[in-house]
Design an enzyme around this catalytic site. Structure first.
Site, PDB file in Angstrom:
ATOM      1  N   HIS A 114      -6.896   3.864  10.466  1.00 42.24           N
ATOM      2  CA  HIS A 114      -5.981   4.529  11.403  1.00 42.24           C
ATOM      3  C   HIS A 114      -6.074   6.041  11.245  1.00 42.24           C
ATOM      4  O   HIS A 114      -5.983   6.781  12.229  1.00 42.24           O
ATOM      5  CB  HIS A 114      -4.536   4.050  11.168  1.00 42.24           C
ATOM      6  CG  HIS A 114      -3.867   4.698  10.005  1.00 42.24           C
ATOM      7  ND1 HIS A 114      -3.936   4.203   8.711  1.00 42.24           N
ATOM      8  CD2 HIS A 114      -3.123   5.831   9.924  1.00 42.24           C
ATOM      9  CE1 HIS A 114      -3.270   4.994   7.900  1.00 42.24           C
ATOM     10  NE2 HIS A 114      -2.761   5.988   8.591  1.00 42.24           N
ATOM     11  N   HIS A 144     -16.291   6.474   3.494  1.00 38.85           N
ATOM     12  CA  HIS A 144     -16.186   6.716   4.936  1.00 38.85           C
ATOM     13  C   HIS A 144     -16.857   8.020   5.328  1.00 38.85           C
ATOM     14  O   HIS A 144     -17.614   8.071   6.311  1.00 38.85           O
ATOM     15  CB  HIS A 144     -14.717   6.754   5.359  1.00 38.85           C
ATOM     16  CG  HIS A 144     -14.517   7.267   6.757  1.00 38.85           C
ATOM     17  ND1 HIS A 144     -14.411   8.619   7.040  1.00 38.85           N
ATOM     18  CD2 HIS A 144     -14.466   6.632   7.956  1.00 38.85           C
ATOM     19  CE1 HIS A 144     -14.286   8.778   8.346  1.00 38.85           C
ATOM     20  NE2 HIS A 144     -14.311   7.594   8.917  1.00 38.85           N
ATOM     21  N   HIS A 145     -16.584   9.078   4.595  1.00 38.11           N
ATOM     22  CA  HIS A 145     -17.101  10.402   4.969  1.00 38.11           C
ATOM     23  C   HIS A 145     -18.628  10.447   4.919  1.00 38.11           C
ATOM     24  O   HIS A 145     -19.260  11.061   5.782  1.00 38.11           O
ATOM     25  CB  HIS A 145     -16.520  11.473   4.048  1.00 38.11           C
ATOM     26  CG  HIS A 145     -15.024  11.623   4.157  1.00 38.11           C
ATOM     27  ND1 HIS A 145     -14.286  11.037   5.145  1.00 38.11           N
ATOM     28  CD2 HIS A 145     -14.144  12.324   3.374  1.00 38.11           C
ATOM     29  CE1 HIS A 145     -13.014  11.356   4.996  1.00 38.11           C
ATOM     30  NE2 HIS A 145     -12.898  12.122   3.929  1.00 38.11           N
ATOM     31  N   VAL A 168      -9.640   7.444  12.658  1.00 38.62           N
ATOM     32  CA  VAL A 168      -9.722   7.344  14.116  1.00 38.62           C
ATOM     33  C   VAL A 168      -8.593   8.159  14.747  1.00 38.62           C
ATOM     34  O   VAL A 168      -8.818   9.032  15.585  1.00 38.62           O
ATOM     35  CB  VAL A 168      -9.651   5.871  14.573  1.00 38.62           C
ATOM     36  CG1 VAL A 168      -9.638   5.788  16.097  1.00 38.62           C
ATOM     37  CG2 VAL A 168     -10.826   5.078  14.008  1.00 38.62           C
ATOM     38  N   ARG A 213       0.868  -1.173   0.000  1.00 33.03           N
ATOM     39  CA  ARG A 213       0.000   0.000   0.000  1.00 33.03           C
ATOM     40  C   ARG A 213       0.904   1.222   0.000  1.00 33.03           C
ATOM     41  O   ARG A 213       1.749   1.379   0.881  1.00 33.03           O
ATOM     42  CB  ARG A 213      -0.914  -0.012   1.222  1.00 33.03           C
ATOM     43  CG  ARG A 213      -1.931   1.140   1.267  1.00 33.03           C
ATOM     44  CD  ARG A 213      -1.491   2.222   2.217  1.00 33.03           C
ATOM     45  NE  ARG A 213      -2.553   3.170   2.551  1.00 33.03           N
ATOM     46  CZ  ARG A 213      -2.362   4.308   3.219  1.00 33.03           C
ATOM     47  NH1 ARG A 213      -1.150   4.644   3.638  1.00 33.03           N
ATOM     48  NH2 ARG A 213      -3.362   5.107   3.487  1.00 33.03           N
ATOM     49  N   LEU A 214       0.777   2.097  -0.994  1.00 32.42           N
ATOM     50  CA  LEU A 214       1.618   3.285  -1.119  1.00 32.42           C
ATOM     51  C   LEU A 214       0.903   4.460  -0.475  1.00 32.42           C
ATOM     52  O   LEU A 214      -0.199   4.853  -0.889  1.00 32.42           O
ATOM     53  CB  LEU A 214       1.909   3.597  -2.593  1.00 32.42           C
ATOM     54  CG  LEU A 214       3.088   2.859  -3.237  1.00 32.42           C
ATOM     55  CD1 LEU A 214       2.902   1.342  -3.178  1.00 32.42           C
ATOM     56  CD2 LEU A 214       3.272   3.306  -4.678  1.00 32.42           C
ATOM     57  N   ASP A 215       1.534   5.017   0.546  1.00 34.51           N
ATOM     58  CA  ASP A 215       0.949   6.118   1.302  1.00 34.51           C
ATOM     59  C   ASP A 215       0.928   7.403   0.473  1.00 34.51           C
ATOM     60  O   ASP A 215       1.930   7.775  -0.153  1.00 34.51           O
ATOM     61  CB  ASP A 215       1.768   6.332   2.576  1.00 34.51           C
ATOM     62  CG  ASP A 215       1.290   7.520   3.388  1.00 34.51           C
ATOM     63  OD1 ASP A 215       0.164   7.471   3.894  1.00 34.51           O
ATOM     64  OD2 ASP A 215       2.055   8.501   3.508  1.00 34.51           O
ATOM     65  N   ASP A 223     -14.243   8.736   0.420  1.00 29.26           N
ATOM     66  CA  ASP A 223     -15.592   9.271   0.188  1.00 29.26           C
ATOM     67  C   ASP A 223     -16.647   8.421   0.895  1.00 29.26           C
ATOM     68  O   ASP A 223     -17.586   8.953   1.503  1.00 29.26           O
ATOM     69  CB  ASP A 223     -15.900   9.308  -1.312  1.00 29.26           C
ATOM     70  CG  ASP A 223     -15.115  10.379  -2.051  1.00 29.26           C
ATOM     71  OD1 ASP A 223     -14.140  10.906  -1.486  1.00 29.26           O
ATOM     72  OD2 ASP A 223     -15.479  10.689  -3.199  1.00 29.26           O
ATOM     73  N   GLU A 225      -3.076   5.178  -1.565  1.00 27.51           N
ATOM     74  CA  GLU A 225      -3.883   6.226  -0.952  1.00 27.51           C
ATOM     75  C   GLU A 225      -3.717   7.441  -1.847  1.00 27.51           C
ATOM     76  O   GLU A 225      -2.605   7.927  -2.045  1.00 27.51           O
ATOM     77  CB  GLU A 225      -3.406   6.547   0.462  1.00 27.51           C
ATOM     78  CG  GLU A 225      -4.193   7.694   1.096  1.00 27.51           C
ATOM     79  CD  GLU A 225      -3.539   8.244   2.355  1.00 27.51           C
ATOM     80  OE1 GLU A 225      -4.251   8.859   3.155  1.00 27.51           O
ATOM     81  OE2 GLU A 225      -2.307   8.086   2.514  1.00 27.51           O
TER      82      GLU A 225
END
Length: 546
Positions: A353, A286-287, A356, A226-228, A284, A263
């Site tokens: 993460h 999540h929001h 939260v 997973r690339l931040d 989106d 991400e």
């Protein structure tokens, strides 16, 4: 520049045409070494293992002394149900070995993949991992390289794929000696929110990161990365780098599929459309869920707080919500049309993460909203066809916080404390304190509680039921292409969504704050939570294979 190995005389390095400094010599595994620049010793920026902290010498290690379990073939991406975890707080011990002991339990619940937050070595003994400075080296607080391999091996023996979160957009504030050893690695005219920007216009810089990615995949037998925050990989060479990285991974023949996740706040289809990147985190979704359940409208929730049910409906139909349209609360449009991408290319979550931990107190959703509402959102996440991800503890209804923590000394510690306090100055004005990120107690509060209770057992039963349904009814659908999707609001706080795949169809009726006027169905649902006819939060799902 030279390299010093053990007690031998330093060996001079020569700069090659490829942008790297090079020398050839014989060395023994386990020997300690340093780079010498202007008579000062530095660790290897590509160190696989440090003798101690990020400031000291590096140690030579090889990849020949671990016995892997044979025949791991990985999984196709449509079978991924991701479980995001932080090694230091996932278990009381906070180590790779302790995490390995929990893999069987996760697999029995029905999870198929874990996504490990960054483990590259950072300064100090505790932190989230996004301030790493030695991107090739596992952090010693978590264990040895072989301990990490043991975790991966154990996860895969139980059928769990392993994704590692890696940070290629910046370095942390303490111990990043590349700034001194190779200042050309950075672009002096640009900064990220976290520090100096990396200059991807240089082939050697791009190769440094490609080699890093391939090392993690090959030496630790990972199933993907997973690339931040790839939206911060910018400037000349940035797009080329992401394509080159994807191509380099695709060229590997390791006997299992390799998956790259990003991400990317831009909501653009380019990386996924290339076929080199499997999926992108989809904040989106999540929001829309979060604003609907909590009523919050601050910061990045502003544009999602006006009509969260309509937004959730759009997310279920298309994946992203913001796709370039004008929206109230946005200074400028964001995103492009992504509705034609495979459903699996959107990673949905109702807690991560970020969402939260980036709250002042690190509260989980269960402390902010009604439990039945959160259960319904959880069921929606795991029954919709998009790739689901949960944050550690969510499967057991955890209410322990996940707070921001770090381990710095002196002035840097004060800067981090002050920055965190200023970020949440509004709650301080209300008389509420922000947890001290440097205090070890902040990490201890963030550790997952594994104790049994009736509430935890109830959540675990729900998780097992949902993942069994997903395995039986949704995996076969998402293994084929989506042919059509539609969703619409049926009343003020209720909606229905319908997806047609080549292999069949999936229908979800949802109450999300009010009892909806749902149409009657010819048969009972294949999965249901609460009662659509009575309960303001309820869900029913029908699936059919053709």
């Amino acid at each position: 520049m030279s390299i010093s190995i053990g007690s031998e005389q330093p060996i001079r390095l020569h700069q090659g045409d490829n942008g790297f400094w090079e020398a050839t010599f014989i060395a023994e595994e386990g020997e300690d070494y340093s780079f010498i620049v202007d008579d000062i010793r530095y660790p290897d920026p590509a160190s696989r293992l440090q003798v101690s902290d990020v400031h000291g010498p590096s140690r030579l290690v090889s990849d020949v002394d671990f016995e892997w379990a044979p025949s791991w073939k990985g999984r196709p991406f449509n079978e991924y149900v991701l479980y995001e975890l932080h090694i230091g707080t996932f278990t009381p011990a906070g180590t790779f070995r302790a995490a390995a002991e929990k893999m069987e339990e996760l697999a029995k619940l029905g999870f198929t993949a874990i996504e490990i937050m960054p483990i590259s070595q950072f300064s100090g003994s505790r932190g989230w991992g996004y301030d790493g400075v030695l991107p090739y080296a596992p952090h010693p607080s978590y264990g040895t390289p072989n301990d990490l391999k043991h975790l991966v091996n154990t996860a895969q023996r139980h059928g769990l794929c392993v994704i590692l979160d890696v940070v290629m957009n910046h370095f942390g504030p303490d111990g990043a000696y590349l700034h001194t050893i190779a200042p050309e690695f950075f672009n002096p005219d640009r900064h990220t929110p976290w520090g100096a920007a990396i200059d991807f216009s240089q082939r050697a810089v791009r190769q440094f990161w490609i080699d890093c990615a391939l090392m993690w995949l090959k030496e630790y037998r990972l199933d993907g990365l997973r690339l931040d925050a790839v939206h911060q990989i910018q400037g000349e060479g940035a797009s080329e780098f992401l394509m080159e990285l994807g191509e380099a991974v695709r060229e590997q023949d390791l006997g299992r599929p390799l998956h790259l996740i990003v991400e990317d706040e831009r909501n653009e289809p380019t990386l996924r459309e290339s076929g080199l990147y499997a999926a992108s985190w989809n904040d989106d979704f999540h929001h829309a869920v979060h604003t609907s359940l909590t009523g919050e409208s601050q910061d990045y929730y502003v544009s999602f707080a006006h009509d969260p049910i309509a937004d959730l409906t759009r997310a279920l139909e298309r994946g992203h919500i913001e796709e370039g349209q004008q929206r109230e609360g946005l200074d400028a449009p964001r995103g492009s049309d992504c509705g034609y991408l495979p459903v699996t290319s959107f990673i949905n979550a109702i807690q991560t993460h970020d969402q939260v931990g980036n709250r002042a107190q690190g509260e989980r959703l269960l402390t902010l909203a009604d439990e039945n509402a959160v259960k319904t959102a959880y069921a929606l996440l795991l029954t919709a066809p998009y790739t689901p991800m949960i944050f550690m503890g969510e499967e057991r209804g955890a209410v322990s916080p996940f707070q921001f923590f770090a381990d710095y000394d002196g002035d840097l510690a004060d800067v981090v404390r002050q920055g965190r306090a200023e970020e949440f100055a509004g709650i301080a004005a209300l008389g509420e304190s922000v947890p001290d990120p440097i205090d070890p107690a902040t990490l201890r509060r963030s550790r997952l509680d594994w104790s049994s209770s009736p509430a935890a057992d109830d959540w675990l039963r729900l998780t097992h039921q949902l993942l069994a349904f997903r395995r039986a009814c949704i995996f076969p659908l998402t293994a084929t292409s989506r042919e059509h999707s539609a969703a619409h609001v049926v009343s003020e706080k209720a909606l229905t969504a319908h997806w047609q795949f080549r292999a069949g169809e999936l229908i979800i009726d949802l109450n999300f704050g009010g009892v909806g006027r749902h149409k009657s169905r010819a048969r009972a649902p294949d999965f249901a939570l609460f009662d659509l006819r009575r309960d303001p939060y309820a869900l029913a799902v029908w699936s059919k294979l053709t």
